[in-house]
Scaffold this motif. Sequence first.
Motif, PDB file in Angstrom:
ATOM      1  N   GLN A 160      -7.196  -0.027  -4.120  1.00 30.90           N
ATOM      2  CA  GLN A 160      -7.737   1.191  -3.516  1.00 30.90           C
ATOM      3  C   GLN A 160      -6.923   2.423  -3.843  1.00 30.90           C
ATOM      4  O   GLN A 160      -7.456   3.515  -3.978  1.00 30.90           O
ATOM      5  N   GLU A 161      -5.620   2.275  -3.977  1.00 32.35           N
ATOM      6  CA  GLU A 161      -4.737   3.426  -4.217  1.00 32.35           C
ATOM      7  C   GLU A 161      -4.535   3.725  -5.700  1.00 32.35           C
ATOM      8  O   GLU A 161      -3.866   4.692  -6.033  1.00 32.35           O
ATOM      9  N   SER A 196      -5.242  -5.269  -0.389  1.00 34.95           N
ATOM     10  CA  SER A 196      -6.394  -4.562  -0.941  1.00 34.95           C
ATOM     11  C   SER A 196      -6.022  -3.120  -1.288  1.00 34.95           C
ATOM     12  O   SER A 196      -6.681  -2.467  -2.089  1.00 34.95           O
ATOM     13  N   GLY A 197      -4.927  -2.632  -0.683  1.00 32.71           N
ATOM     14  CA  GLY A 197      -4.482  -1.267  -0.937  1.00 32.71           C
ATOM     15  C   GLY A 197      -4.054  -1.029  -2.365  1.00 32.71           C
ATOM     16  O   GLY A 197      -4.084   0.112  -2.848  1.00 32.71           O
ATOM     17  N   THR A 206       0.837  -1.203   0.000  1.00 35.42           N
ATOM     18  CA  THR A 206       0.000   0.000   0.000  1.00 35.42           C
ATOM     19  C   THR A 206       0.870   1.251   0.000  1.00 35.42           C
ATOM     20  O   THR A 206       0.582   2.218  -0.715  1.00 35.42           O
TER      21      THR A 206
END
Length: 207
Positions: free
Chosen positions: A201-202, A197-198, A154
């Motif tokens: 998302q990012e 999951s980042g 992330t």
Amino acid sequence: HIAEVAEAQALDQTEVYPLEMPCFDKAILGGVCAGDVVVIAGQTGQGKTTLAQDWTLSLVRGIKPLKALWFSYEVLASHLWKKFQEMGMNREDCAFIPAKHSTGNVAWVEAKIKEGKEKFGIKAVFIDHLGFLLPKTEGTLGKNLSSNYAAFLTQVMRDLKTIALAEEVIIFLPVHMKKVESRGRQQSDLNDIKDSSGVGQESDLVF
């Protein structure tokens, strides 16, 4: 005033660059733009790098041609160039690569992006792939990140997004996915990206 700051920013995210694939370009409202981080997700051997190379050709030969910079950690430049040639690329196509990939630290990648902008005016950056990158963070925070791989990835994504915005470039990043068949599904989604999951998302776009 916020209006004055907005007006002073050089980044123009209204100018889009088509990927020359109608189904994708329609879905993303015409193309990609400066400041975007674009993730190409897929399982090993399913064509992530090939798609990135196809988009490289589309962008350097597009209606508004861009100059591209490649970071290839998985294969030698000679292998990458041979594959590009098989796809129709020639020396007139403006695609560049560092003479040597000395590290995967994002700080080094950022320095090479700045150098590429200064020397050649590059606009599109392809980094193959996420698993080879290290975040810019050092010291205690860096040690804490190393014990949590999801947080580690992330942070890499956040570093890349910051670079994309600051340097006004488009970053394309292949990433690995889990095998969805093992969970009894045929449809993939953001949750199938490996390790964090980042990553989804990012990023601005996930293919």
